[in-house]
Write a protein that holds these residues in place. Structure first.
Motif, PDB file in Angstrom:
ATOM      1  N   SER A 285      23.602  -5.539  15.294  1.00  0.00           N
ATOM      2  CA  SER A 285      22.430  -5.069  14.562  1.00  0.00           C
ATOM      3  C   SER A 285      22.550  -3.584  14.236  1.00  0.00           C
ATOM      4  O   SER A 285      22.243  -3.144  13.124  1.00  0.00           O
TER       5      SER A 285
ATOM      6  N   GLY B 187      27.840  -7.350  10.815  1.00  0.00           N
ATOM      7  CA  GLY B 187      26.946  -7.635  11.930  1.00  0.00           C
ATOM      8  C   GLY B 187      27.556  -8.468  13.027  1.00  0.00           C
ATOM      9  O   GLY B 187      26.990  -8.560  14.121  1.00  0.00           O
TER      10      GLY B 187
ATOM     11  N   TYR C  26      25.069  -8.520  20.522  1.00  0.00           N
ATOM     12  CA  TYR C  26      23.967  -8.736  19.588  1.00  0.00           C
ATOM     13  C   TYR C  26      23.384  -7.401  19.141  1.00  0.00           C
ATOM     14  O   TYR C  26      23.207  -7.146  17.944  1.00  0.00           O
ATOM     15  N   TYR C  27      23.070  -6.528  20.106  1.00  0.00           N
ATOM     16  CA  TYR C  27      22.498  -5.226  19.764  1.00  0.00           C
ATOM     17  C   TYR C  27      23.482  -4.382  18.966  1.00  0.00           C
ATOM     18  O   TYR C  27      23.114  -3.685  18.029  1.00  0.00           O
TER      19      TYR C  27
ATOM     20  N   GLN D 181      25.000  -2.882  11.381  1.00  0.00           N
ATOM     21  CA  GLN D 181      24.416  -3.090  10.056  1.00  0.00           C
ATOM     22  C   GLN D 181      23.555  -1.895   9.643  1.00  0.00           C
ATOM     23  O   GLN D 181      23.603  -1.451   8.493  1.00  0.00           O
TER      24      GLN D 181
END
Length: 536
Positions: A503, A215, A499-500, A506
């Motif tokens: 995510s 992540g 950040y996106y 993951q």
């Protein structure tokens, strides 16, 4: 392009309700299946939990039937342990990942997950029939990912070193007082409690290290810039829809007169149950006077009309005939009298009873509401009949629009041009970028903008009218607008892309693990034959 970031059916048209309201432009489906609440969002331990799309199979349906039988007496969290036995000798194996068994046994990760989900569902208010399956399935999905990631961690030589475990215990909050680790609280804890906390942390650390690493992988600045640039570039559009509403009333009336039976109207109530035997029992209780149809609907019906005492309302015959497995049986509705209760009839996955609140009557084929419903029926069920007319009309309007403008065509035909805000060329449906589901309020371009049509929409010269585009039973007169640049979107994505992306990494990682050839999935069979077969 990465993409970021819930029954039995009684099918009829949205236009079936003939209580005087104007019907929608297209026929739609209504369901009167068993109401299902959305899955509960659970709080707590941070985990990568895959929630794959589930296929509705015969086995799944049979499983849910079994759940209904046991749900009446099942109490969630307290009963889980007794339900499968506190110390099942060899455990229950639900599948394998590589060489590792996905096993439920007292005290292991799967066991803890079942207890965790059971406690959360217990206070959620979720129907117990749904909750029992969801508890085990959610715990199982968590364990599959946990097992797969730990196997990868072992191969990579990732271990839970003692000093890392000790720091994790301090930071876990298990021994906090006033928001901070408290030595006295730790010392007063029982040896068993300390052992359980340490076991849980030591077991989870390799898993969490892998998840965090996946992540927190940073994307290149060039990738972030590329995505931000794509998302910020958009094009505006304007269009008119040439649909069934433009089909002449005279032709719609002629069709209705030739197919009168389809457009007879009646006021109905319904009861839907699982089996023919149940339906017969309910029918006999109603006809013998032991209960009323309305009370029986509330007490027994599985469809969404149960809360309204079974009342569906005014319908066209065509809107209900599809709910009969044998369409000829629906003819009995046309000859029934006011107040008649008829059935049982086999539907698509259920058995139904009907109460005829008002007998079938012939429609007024000059009435605007009736004609609109006839046109909606044609668009869904006999679109070939109206296609030739709509195609010729679209070509005619296109010629006028090229000469006089799209607004002039709209004015002459008492229509409004739909304006679509700037939308990027999002052919991959990436949620990093906007698409027509957000910018087109009428919701038609999402279906139209695919393949070569989408390419044409974004490569055509600005401010030009395209040739008519067929979408379902309709045609679009689409005018390409101006290209725009949204600096705010570019700046936003540049700032938050890592950040996106993390995510999404993951989620992609979990999906890859769950669809791996190394995964052997026997959850449903084991759940039905072993878990539900256990004795207390």
């Amino acid at each position: 392009m990465r993409k970021m970031h819930g029954r039995k059916r009684f099918i009829m048209s949205a236009n079936d309700n003939t209580n005087g309201k104007k019907p929608e432009d297209e026929a739609k489906e209504l369901t009167i299946g068993k109401a299902k609440k959305d899955a509960v969002a659970v709080e707590g331990k941070k985990e990568v939990v895959l929630k794959p799309k589930r296929k509705i199979t015969i086995g799944w349906v049979l499983g849910m039937l079994i759940l209904i039988l046991i749900a009446v007496s099942f109490v969630l969290a307290p009963a889980i342990e007794a339900f499968v036995g506190k110390r099942t000798s060899n455990g229950i194996v639900f599948g394998k990942y590589g060489k590792q068994e996905i096993k439920y046994v007292y005290g292991n990760y799967f066991y803890d997950q079942v207890q965790n989900y059971a406690n959360q569902y217990k206070s959620s208010g979720t129907d117990q029939t749904q909750a029992l399956y969801q508890i085990w399935k959610s715990a199982y999905d968590s364990t599959v990912i946990f097992t797969a990631i730990n196997e990868l961690a072992t191969k990579a030589g990732i271990i839970a070193a003692d000093d890392v475990v000790n720091r994790a215990i301090i930071n876990s909050g298990a021994y906090n007082k006033d928001g901070k680790f408290d030595v006295e609280t730790y010392q007063k804890a029982s040896a068993e409690s300390k052992a359980n906390v340490e076991k849980s942390i030591r077991r989870s650390l390799p898993y969490q290290i892998v998840v965090d690493d996946v992540g927190t992988v940073l994307s290149s600045s060039a990738e972030a810039e590329y995505i931000a640039t794509m998302a910020s570039k958009g094009r505006t559009f304007r269009y008119l829809s040439v649909d069934q509403n433009q089909y002449p009333n005279e032709l719609a009336s002629q069709y209705a007169l030739q197919n009168k039976q389809l457009f007879y109207t009646m006021d109905l109530s319904i009861i839907s149950v699982e089996t023919a035997e149940q339906a017969k029992t309910v029918y006999e209780s109603i006809t013998s006077g032991q209960t009323t149809f309305e009370a029986a609907a509330v007490a027994n019906s599985l469809d969404s009309y149960a809360a309204q005492e079974g009342k569906v309302g005014q319908l066209y015959y065509y809107g209900i005939v599809s709910n009969f497995k044998n369409a000829d049986e629906a003819l009995s509705l046309l000859s029934a009298k006011d107040g008649d209760v008829i059935g049982p009839f086999e539907a698509n996955g259920s058995f139904t009873l009907y109460k005829v609140n008002s007998a079938a009557v012939e429609s007024d084929y000059a009435d605007e509401t009736t004609l609109a419903s006839v046109k909606a029926y044609l668009a869904v069920n006999d679109s070939a009949l109206i296609d030739s007319y709509l195609s010729d009309l679209a070509k005619s309007w296109a010629e006028t629009a090229k000469a006089e403008g799209l607004d002039e065509v709209a004015l002459k035909n008492n229509l409004e041009v739909v304006a679509v805000g700037a939308t990027p060329y999002n052919v991959g449906k990436s949620s990093y970028m906007s698409d027509f589901s957000y910018t087109d309020t009428a919701g038609i371009l999402s279906s139209a903008a695919t393949g070569d049509v989408a390419k044409q929409m974004y490569t055509a010269q600005a401010n030009t009218l395209l040739d008519p585009i067929k979408v379902g039973a309709a045609y679009l007169l689409l005018e390409v607008g101006e290209d725009t640049l949204d600096e705010g979107m570019s700046s936003y994505l540049s700032m938050f892309y890592d950040y996106y992306s993390g995510s999404q990494n993951q989620q992609d990682f979990s999906q890859a693990l769950y669809t791996s050839d190394a995964f052997e999935d026997n959850f449903l069979t084991t759940f039905l034959t072993v878990v539900l077969g256990q004795t207390k």
